[in-house]
Enzyme design. Structure first.
Site, short mmCIF file in Angstrom:
data_model
loop_
_atom_site.label_atom_id
_atom_site.label_comp_id
_atom_site.label_asym_id
_atom_site.label_seq_id
_atom_site.Cartn_x
_atom_site.Cartn_y
_atom_site.Cartn_z
N GLY A 100 0.83 -1.21 0.00
CA GLY A 100 0.00 0.00 0.00
C GLY A 100 0.86 1.26 0.00
O GLY A 100 2.09 1.20 -0.15
N THR A 157 -6.25 -2.71 -1.83
CA THR A 157 -5.96 -1.34 -2.28
C THR A 157 -4.50 -1.17 -2.65
O THR A 157 -4.12 -0.15 -3.21
CB THR A 157 -6.31 -0.31 -1.17
OG1 THR A 157 -5.69 -0.74 0.05
CG2 THR A 157 -7.81 -0.20 -0.98
N LEU A 171 -1.22 -16.66 9.84
CA LEU A 171 0.00 -16.67 9.03
C LEU A 171 1.12 -17.29 9.87
O LEU A 171 1.27 -16.95 11.04
CB LEU A 171 0.36 -15.22 8.67
CG LEU A 171 1.62 -14.97 7.84
CD1 LEU A 171 1.45 -15.51 6.43
CD2 LEU A 171 1.93 -13.47 7.77
N TYR A 210 -14.38 1.33 10.17
CA TYR A 210 -12.95 1.68 10.24
C TYR A 210 -12.59 2.14 11.66
O TYR A 210 -11.68 1.59 12.28
CB TYR A 210 -12.66 2.79 9.23
CG TYR A 210 -11.21 3.18 9.13
CD1 TYR A 210 -10.28 2.34 8.54
CD2 TYR A 210 -10.77 4.41 9.61
CE1 TYR A 210 -8.94 2.71 8.44
CE2 TYR A 210 -9.44 4.79 9.51
CZ TYR A 210 -8.52 3.95 8.92
OH TYR A 210 -7.21 4.31 8.81
N1 LIG Z 1 -2.49 7.29 5.04
C1 LIG Z 1 -2.98 7.85 6.12
O1 LIG Z 1 -3.13 9.08 6.17
C2 LIG Z 1 -3.34 7.01 7.32
C3 LIG Z 1 -3.88 7.67 8.43
C4 LIG Z 1 -4.21 6.90 9.54
C5 LIG Z 1 -3.98 5.54 9.57
N2 LIG Z 1 -3.46 4.93 8.48
C6 LIG Z 1 -3.28 3.47 8.55
O2 LIG Z 1 -2.06 3.09 7.95
C7 LIG Z 1 -2.21 1.84 7.28
C8 LIG Z 1 -1.78 1.97 5.83
O3 LIG Z 1 -2.57 2.95 5.20
P1 LIG Z 1 -2.31 3.43 3.69
O4 LIG Z 1 -2.63 4.86 3.64
O5 LIG Z 1 -1.00 2.95 3.26
O6 LIG Z 1 -3.50 2.65 2.96
P2 LIG Z 1 -3.46 1.67 1.70
O7 LIG Z 1 -4.88 1.34 1.40
O8 LIG Z 1 -2.62 2.25 0.62
O9 LIG Z 1 -2.70 0.42 2.28
C9 LIG Z 1 -3.33 -0.62 2.96
C10 LIG Z 1 -2.75 -1.92 2.45
O10 LIG Z 1 -3.33 -3.01 3.16
C11 LIG Z 1 -3.69 -4.02 2.23
N3 LIG Z 1 -4.79 -4.80 2.80
C12 LIG Z 1 -6.06 -4.41 3.04
N4 LIG Z 1 -6.76 -5.41 3.58
C13 LIG Z 1 -5.90 -6.46 3.72
C14 LIG Z 1 -6.03 -7.77 4.21
N5 LIG Z 1 -7.20 -8.22 4.70
N6 LIG Z 1 -4.95 -8.59 4.18
C15 LIG Z 1 -3.77 -8.16 3.68
N7 LIG Z 1 -3.58 -6.91 3.20
C16 LIG Z 1 -4.64 -6.07 3.22
C17 LIG Z 1 -4.08 -3.26 0.98
O11 LIG Z 1 -4.09 -4.05 -0.19
C18 LIG Z 1 -3.04 -2.16 0.97
O12 LIG Z 1 -1.86 -2.56 0.30
C19 LIG Z 1 -3.68 1.43 7.43
O13 LIG Z 1 -3.78 0.52 8.50
C20 LIG Z 1 -4.35 2.73 7.78
O14 LIG Z 1 -5.50 2.52 8.56
C21 LIG Z 1 -3.14 5.63 7.34
#
Ligand SMILES: NC(=O)c1ccc[n+]([C@@H]2O[C@H](COP(=O)([O-])OP(=O)(O)OC[C@H]3O[C@@H](n4cnc5c(N)ncnc54)[C@H](O)[C@@H]3O)[C@@H](O)[C@H]2O)c1
Length: 321
Positions: free
Chosen positions: A15, A40, A66, A148
Protein backbone atom coordinates in the site's frame (compact mmCIF):
# COMPACT_ATOMS: atom_id res chain seq x y z
CA UNK A 1 23.48 -12.37 9.12
CA UNK A 2 24.88 -8.88 9.78
CA UNK A 3 24.63 -7.55 13.32
CA UNK A 4 21.38 -5.65 13.81
CA UNK A 5 19.88 -7.10 10.64
CA UNK A 6 16.33 -8.23 11.35
CA UNK A 7 13.59 -10.18 9.60
CA UNK A 8 10.67 -7.81 9.45
CA UNK A 9 7.10 -8.49 8.40
CA UNK A 10 5.11 -5.58 6.95
CA UNK A 11 1.40 -6.31 6.47
CA UNK A 12 -0.23 -4.01 3.93
CA UNK A 13 3.29 -3.59 2.54
CA UNK A 14 2.13 -2.97 -1.04
CA UNK A 15 0.00 0.00 0.00
CA UNK A 16 0.87 3.67 0.18
CA UNK A 17 2.54 3.78 3.60
CA UNK A 18 3.59 0.13 3.56
CA UNK A 19 5.63 0.46 0.38
CA UNK A 20 7.54 3.45 1.79
CA UNK A 21 8.16 1.53 5.00
CA UNK A 22 9.43 -1.53 3.09
CA UNK A 23 11.80 0.72 1.15
CA UNK A 24 13.07 2.29 4.32
CA UNK A 25 13.65 -1.08 6.02
CA UNK A 26 15.41 -2.53 2.99
CA UNK A 27 17.63 0.56 2.86
CA UNK A 28 18.54 -0.15 6.49
CA UNK A 29 19.65 -3.64 5.32
CA UNK A 30 16.88 -5.64 6.97
CA UNK A 31 15.13 -8.65 5.44
CA UNK A 32 11.56 -7.65 4.63
CA UNK A 33 8.55 -9.89 4.14
CA UNK A 34 5.75 -7.89 2.57
CA UNK A 35 2.29 -9.40 3.03
CA UNK A 36 -0.66 -7.98 1.13
CA UNK A 37 -3.95 -9.12 -0.42
CA UNK A 38 -3.78 -6.27 -2.98
CA UNK A 39 -7.21 -4.92 -2.08
CA UNK A 40 -5.96 -1.34 -2.28
CA UNK A 41 -2.26 -2.08 -2.64
CA UNK A 42 -0.48 -2.41 -5.91
CA UNK A 43 2.53 -4.32 -7.20
CA UNK A 44 3.79 -1.15 -8.91
CA UNK A 45 4.31 0.34 -5.44
CA UNK A 46 6.93 -2.28 -4.62
CA UNK A 47 8.18 -3.05 -8.15
CA UNK A 48 11.57 -1.48 -7.43
CA UNK A 49 12.05 -3.77 -4.42
CA UNK A 50 11.10 -7.06 -6.09
CA UNK A 51 14.57 -7.82 -7.54
CA UNK A 52 16.17 -7.34 -4.13
CA UNK A 53 16.99 -10.75 -2.56
CA UNK A 54 16.28 -9.33 0.91
CA UNK A 55 12.71 -8.48 -0.13
CA UNK A 56 9.97 -11.10 -0.28
CA UNK A 57 6.35 -10.67 -1.32
CA UNK A 58 3.51 -12.89 -0.14
CA UNK A 59 -0.11 -12.58 -1.25
CA UNK A 60 -2.10 -13.24 1.88
CA UNK A 61 -5.18 -11.92 3.66
CA UNK A 62 -4.46 -11.09 7.30
CA UNK A 63 -7.92 -12.30 8.25
CA UNK A 64 -6.35 -15.76 8.06
CA UNK A 65 -3.53 -16.99 10.30
CA UNK A 66 0.00 -16.67 9.03
CA UNK A 67 2.93 -18.88 9.98
CA UNK A 68 6.29 -17.25 9.24
CA UNK A 69 9.45 -16.55 11.23
CA UNK A 70 10.23 -12.89 11.87
CA UNK A 71 11.69 -10.63 14.57
CA UNK A 72 9.39 -7.64 14.14
CA UNK A 73 5.93 -7.02 12.71
CA UNK A 74 4.49 -3.78 11.38
CA UNK A 75 0.73 -4.28 11.02
CA UNK A 76 -0.53 -1.85 8.38
CA UNK A 77 -3.02 -4.03 6.50
CA UNK A 78 -6.34 -2.18 6.26
CA UNK A 79 -7.91 0.02 3.61
CA UNK A 80 -7.45 3.58 4.81
CA UNK A 81 -9.68 5.80 2.73
CA UNK A 82 -13.47 6.06 3.22
CA UNK A 83 -14.21 5.03 -0.38
CA UNK A 84 -12.26 1.82 0.08
CA UNK A 85 -13.16 0.95 3.65
CA UNK A 86 -16.86 1.60 3.08
CA UNK A 87 -16.86 -0.57 -0.06
CA UNK A 88 -17.07 -3.71 2.10
CA UNK A 89 -17.48 -2.50 5.69
CA UNK A 90 -17.78 -5.97 7.18
CA UNK A 91 -14.47 -6.95 5.60
CA UNK A 92 -12.94 -3.72 6.94
CA UNK A 93 -13.85 -4.58 10.52
CA UNK A 94 -12.63 -8.14 9.96
CA UNK A 95 -9.32 -6.90 8.59
CA UNK A 96 -8.73 -4.68 11.61
CA UNK A 97 -9.97 -7.10 14.25
CA UNK A 98 -9.16 -10.58 12.89
CA UNK A 99 -6.00 -9.15 11.32
CA UNK A 100 -4.88 -7.83 14.72
CA UNK A 101 -5.72 -11.15 16.42
CA UNK A 102 -3.75 -13.11 13.83
CA UNK A 103 -0.74 -10.81 13.89
CA UNK A 104 -0.72 -10.60 17.69
CA UNK A 105 -0.95 -14.40 17.83
CA UNK A 106 2.03 -14.62 15.52
CA UNK A 107 3.97 -12.08 17.61
CA UNK A 108 3.14 -14.05 20.76
CA UNK A 109 4.38 -17.31 19.28
CA UNK A 110 7.61 -15.68 18.05
CA UNK A 111 8.02 -13.25 20.97
CA UNK A 112 8.33 -10.64 18.21
CA UNK A 113 7.87 -6.91 18.66
CA UNK A 114 4.68 -5.67 16.99
CA UNK A 115 3.62 -2.25 15.71
CA UNK A 116 0.03 -1.25 14.99
CA UNK A 117 -0.88 1.42 12.45
CA UNK A 118 -3.78 2.97 14.34
CA UNK A 119 -5.39 6.20 13.34
CA UNK A 120 -6.56 9.62 14.41
CA UNK A 121 -10.04 8.30 13.49
CA UNK A 122 -10.12 6.67 16.93
CA UNK A 123 -10.83 10.22 18.15
CA UNK A 124 -13.89 10.43 15.87
CA UNK A 125 -15.27 13.95 15.56
CA UNK A 126 -13.22 15.35 18.44
CA UNK A 127 -14.58 17.71 21.02
CA UNK A 128 -11.10 18.74 22.17
CA UNK A 129 -8.48 20.33 20.06
CA UNK A 130 -5.68 19.48 19.31
CA UNK A 131 -6.11 15.82 20.24
CA UNK A 132 -3.86 14.36 22.92
CA UNK A 133 -3.45 10.62 23.38
CA UNK A 134 -5.52 10.57 26.57
CA UNK A 135 -8.58 11.98 24.79
CA UNK A 136 -10.99 9.06 24.47
CA UNK A 137 -12.75 10.17 21.36
CA UNK A 138 -16.20 10.90 20.00
CA UNK A 139 -16.98 8.07 17.59
CA UNK A 140 -20.40 7.20 16.23
CA UNK A 141 -20.46 3.40 16.62
CA UNK A 142 -23.22 2.84 14.06
CA UNK A 143 -22.32 5.33 11.34
CA UNK A 144 -20.80 4.60 7.94
CA UNK A 145 -17.27 5.29 9.21
CA UNK A 146 -17.65 3.01 12.23
CA UNK A 147 -16.30 -0.09 10.44
CA UNK A 148 -12.95 1.68 10.24
CA UNK A 149 -13.00 3.74 13.45
CA UNK A 150 -14.36 1.02 15.72
CA UNK A 151 -12.27 -1.68 14.00
CA UNK A 152 -9.14 0.35 14.75
CA UNK A 153 -10.30 1.03 18.32
CA UNK A 154 -10.86 -2.68 18.89
CA UNK A 155 -7.42 -3.43 17.43
CA UNK A 156 -5.90 -1.03 19.99
CA UNK A 157 -7.81 -2.85 22.74
CA UNK A 158 -6.39 -6.16 21.54
CA UNK A 159 -2.86 -4.77 21.44
CA UNK A 160 -3.11 -3.56 25.02
CA UNK A 161 -4.71 -6.79 26.21
CA UNK A 162 -1.88 -8.82 24.64
CA UNK A 163 0.56 -6.42 26.29
CA UNK A 164 -1.01 -6.86 29.73
CA UNK A 165 -1.97 -10.52 29.45
CA UNK A 166 0.94 -11.94 27.43
CA UNK A 167 3.65 -9.34 28.09
CA UNK A 168 3.98 -8.69 24.37
CA UNK A 169 6.19 -5.84 23.20
CA UNK A 170 3.76 -3.53 21.45
CA UNK A 171 3.93 -0.15 19.70
CA UNK A 172 0.73 1.68 18.79
CA UNK A 173 0.93 4.74 16.54
CA UNK A 174 -2.11 6.94 15.94
CA UNK A 175 -1.49 8.23 12.45
CA UNK A 176 -2.93 11.52 11.25
CA UNK A 177 -3.53 12.50 7.61
CA UNK A 178 -0.46 11.57 5.61
CA UNK A 179 0.18 12.25 1.95
CA UNK A 180 2.83 11.64 -0.67
CA UNK A 181 3.71 9.63 -3.78
CA UNK A 182 1.83 6.31 -4.18
CA UNK A 183 -1.40 7.48 -2.61
CA UNK A 184 -4.22 5.92 -4.57
CA UNK A 185 -5.41 8.36 -7.28
CA UNK A 186 -9.13 7.60 -6.82
CA UNK A 187 -9.39 7.14 -3.10
CA UNK A 188 -11.26 10.34 -2.30
CA UNK A 189 -8.62 11.56 0.12
CA UNK A 190 -8.29 15.28 0.00
CA UNK A 191 -4.70 15.68 -1.22
CA UNK A 192 -4.86 13.03 -3.95
CA UNK A 193 -8.32 14.24 -5.01
CA UNK A 194 -7.25 17.85 -5.40
CA UNK A 195 -3.96 17.02 -7.13
CA UNK A 196 -5.60 14.71 -9.66
CA UNK A 197 -8.41 17.19 -10.31
CA UNK A 198 -5.94 20.04 -10.72
CA UNK A 199 -3.70 18.07 -13.10
CA UNK A 200 -6.70 17.13 -15.21
CA UNK A 201 -8.05 20.69 -15.16
CA UNK A 202 -11.29 19.40 -13.60
CA UNK A 203 -13.19 21.35 -10.93
CA UNK A 204 -11.72 20.95 -7.44
CA UNK A 205 -14.48 19.61 -5.20
CA UNK A 206 -14.55 21.01 -1.70
CA UNK A 207 -16.97 19.39 0.74
CA UNK A 208 -18.59 21.95 3.01
CA UNK A 209 -17.37 25.54 3.18
CA UNK A 210 -13.67 24.61 3.01
CA UNK A 211 -13.03 26.07 6.47
CA UNK A 212 -12.58 22.59 8.02
CA UNK A 213 -8.93 22.07 8.84
CA UNK A 214 -6.60 19.16 8.31
CA UNK A 215 -2.98 18.72 9.26
CA UNK A 216 -0.97 17.00 6.53
CA UNK A 217 2.14 14.96 7.23
CA UNK A 218 4.53 14.05 4.43
CA UNK A 219 5.10 10.30 4.15
CA UNK A 220 8.90 10.38 4.76
CA UNK A 221 8.36 12.16 8.07
CA UNK A 222 5.77 9.62 9.14
CA UNK A 223 7.95 6.61 8.27
CA UNK A 224 10.77 8.12 10.32
CA UNK A 225 8.29 8.24 13.22
CA UNK A 226 7.38 4.55 12.71
CA UNK A 227 11.00 3.47 12.81
CA UNK A 228 11.78 5.58 15.88
CA UNK A 229 8.75 4.19 17.71
CA UNK A 230 9.67 0.60 16.87
CA UNK A 231 13.25 1.27 18.02
CA UNK A 232 12.23 2.95 21.28
CA UNK A 233 12.53 1.28 24.69
CA UNK A 234 9.95 -1.44 25.39
CA UNK A 235 8.31 0.79 27.98
CA UNK A 236 7.18 3.01 25.08
CA UNK A 237 4.00 1.25 23.99
CA UNK A 238 2.06 4.27 22.79
CA UNK A 239 -0.58 5.03 21.79
CA UNK A 240 1.38 7.91 20.36
CA UNK A 241 0.20 10.51 17.88
CA UNK A 242 2.22 10.79 14.66
CA UNK A 243 1.25 13.59 12.35
CA UNK A 244 1.94 17.14 11.42
CA UNK A 245 0.50 19.70 13.82
CA UNK A 246 0.51 22.50 11.24
CA UNK A 247 -3.12 23.07 10.30
CA UNK A 248 -4.32 24.09 6.87
CA UNK A 249 -7.90 24.67 5.83
CA UNK A 250 -9.15 22.49 3.01
CA UNK A 251 -9.86 25.64 1.01
CA UNK A 252 -6.30 26.86 1.44
CA UNK A 253 -4.95 23.47 0.36
CA UNK A 254 -7.01 23.63 -2.82
CA UNK A 255 -5.58 27.06 -3.69
CA UNK A 256 -2.00 25.93 -3.01
CA UNK A 257 -2.40 22.92 -5.29
CA UNK A 258 -3.91 25.07 -8.03
CA UNK A 259 -0.89 27.40 -7.75
CA UNK A 260 1.71 24.61 -7.71
CA UNK A 261 0.21 22.78 -10.68
CA UNK A 262 -0.51 25.98 -12.61
CA UNK A 263 -3.99 24.54 -13.16
CA UNK A 264 -7.00 26.44 -14.43
CA UNK A 265 -9.35 24.33 -12.27
CA UNK A 266 -12.21 26.12 -10.54
CA UNK A 267 -13.45 25.34 -7.02
CA UNK A 268 -16.79 23.52 -6.75
CA UNK A 269 -18.62 23.10 -3.42
CA UNK A 270 -20.45 19.94 -2.30
CA UNK A 271 -22.31 19.02 0.92
CA UNK A 272 -20.22 17.73 3.83
CA UNK A 273 -20.36 13.89 4.17
CA UNK A 274 -21.84 12.27 7.30
CA UNK A 275 -19.53 12.21 10.35
CA UNK A 276 -16.76 14.10 8.56
CA UNK A 277 -14.70 15.75 11.31
CA UNK A 278 -14.60 19.54 11.21
CA UNK A 279 -11.17 19.89 12.71
CA UNK A 280 -8.39 17.37 13.19
CA UNK A 281 -4.94 18.20 14.48
CA UNK A 282 -2.47 16.13 16.49
CA UNK A 283 -0.83 17.13 19.71
CA UNK A 284 2.60 15.59 19.17
CA UNK A 285 4.20 16.56 22.49
CA UNK A 286 4.66 12.87 23.35
CA UNK A 287 6.33 12.05 20.03
CA UNK A 288 8.58 15.08 20.48
CA UNK A 289 9.65 14.20 24.00
CA UNK A 290 9.72 10.40 23.83
CA UNK A 291 10.89 9.83 20.24
CA UNK A 292 12.57 13.17 19.63
CA UNK A 293 10.45 13.23 16.47
CA UNK A 294 8.62 15.91 14.60
CA UNK A 295 7.82 16.50 10.93
CA UNK A 296 10.42 18.40 8.97
CA UNK A 297 9.08 18.47 5.40
CA UNK A 298 7.20 21.69 4.59
CA UNK A 299 3.79 21.31 2.90
CA UNK A 300 5.00 22.94 -0.31
CA UNK A 301 7.97 20.55 -0.66
CA UNK A 302 5.79 17.52 -0.02
CA UNK A 303 3.09 18.73 -2.39
CA UNK A 304 5.63 19.25 -5.18
CA UNK A 305 6.84 15.63 -4.85
CA UNK A 306 3.27 14.35 -4.73
CA UNK A 307 2.27 16.39 -7.77
CA UNK A 308 5.31 15.09 -9.70
CA UNK A 309 4.27 11.50 -8.87
CA UNK A 310 0.66 11.95 -9.99
CA UNK A 311 1.75 13.84 -13.08
CA UNK A 312 3.87 10.86 -14.19
CA UNK A 313 1.13 8.41 -13.23
CA UNK A 314 -1.60 10.21 -15.14
CA UNK A 315 0.59 10.44 -18.24
CA UNK A 316 1.55 6.75 -18.11
CA UNK A 317 -0.23 4.06 -20.10
CA UNK A 318 -0.57 1.85 -17.06
CA UNK A 319 -3.03 4.20 -15.41
CA UNK A 320 -6.67 4.18 -16.42
CA UNK A 321 -9.48 6.14 -14.78
N1 LIG B 1 -2.49 7.29 5.04
C1 LIG B 1 -2.98 7.85 6.12
O1 LIG B 1 -3.13 9.08 6.17
C2 LIG B 1 -3.34 7.01 7.32
C3 LIG B 1 -3.88 7.67 8.43
C4 LIG B 1 -4.21 6.90 9.54
C5 LIG B 1 -3.98 5.54 9.57
N2 LIG B 1 -3.46 4.93 8.48
C6 LIG B 1 -3.28 3.47 8.55
O2 LIG B 1 -2.06 3.09 7.95
C7 LIG B 1 -2.21 1.84 7.28
C8 LIG B 1 -1.78 1.97 5.83
O3 LIG B 1 -2.57 2.95 5.20
P1 LIG B 1 -2.31 3.43 3.69
O4 LIG B 1 -2.63 4.86 3.64
O5 LIG B 1 -1.00 2.95 3.26
O6 LIG B 1 -3.50 2.65 2.96
P2 LIG B 1 -3.46 1.67 1.70
O7 LIG B 1 -4.88 1.34 1.40
O8 LIG B 1 -2.62 2.25 0.62
O9 LIG B 1 -2.70 0.42 2.28
C9 LIG B 1 -3.33 -0.62 2.96
C10 LIG B 1 -2.75 -1.92 2.45
O10 LIG B 1 -3.33 -3.01 3.16
C11 LIG B 1 -3.69 -4.02 2.23
N3 LIG B 1 -4.79 -4.80 2.80
C12 LIG B 1 -6.06 -4.41 3.04
N4 LIG B 1 -6.76 -5.41 3.58
C13 LIG B 1 -5.90 -6.46 3.72
C14 LIG B 1 -6.03 -7.77 4.21
N5 LIG B 1 -7.20 -8.22 4.70
N6 LIG B 1 -4.95 -8.59 4.18
C15 LIG B 1 -3.77 -8.16 3.68
N7 LIG B 1 -3.58 -6.91 3.20
C16 LIG B 1 -4.64 -6.07 3.22
C17 LIG B 1 -4.08 -3.26 0.98
O11 LIG B 1 -4.09 -4.05 -0.19
C18 LIG B 1 -3.04 -2.16 0.97
O12 LIG B 1 -1.86 -2.56 0.30
C19 LIG B 1 -3.68 1.43 7.43
O13 LIG B 1 -3.78 0.52 8.50
C20 LIG B 1 -4.35 2.73 7.78
O14 LIG B 1 -5.50 2.52 8.56
C21 LIG B 1 -3.14 5.63 7.34
Amino acid sequence: MALGRKRILVTGGAGFLGSHLCERLIAAEHDVLCVDNFFTGNKDNIAALLPNPRFELLRHDVCFPLYVEVDEIYNLACPASPIHYQHDPVQTTKTSVSGAINMLGLAKRLRAKIFQASTSEVYGDPSIHPQTENYRGNVNPIGPRACYDEGKRCAETLFFDYYRQHKLRIRVARIFNTYGPRMHPNDGRVVSNFVVQALRGEPITIYGDGEQTRAFCYVDDLIEGFVRLMGAADTVTGPINLGNPVETTVGELAHRIIDLTGSRSKIERRPLPVDDPVQRCPDISQARSVLNWEPTVPLETGLKKTIAYFDTLLRSNTYSQ
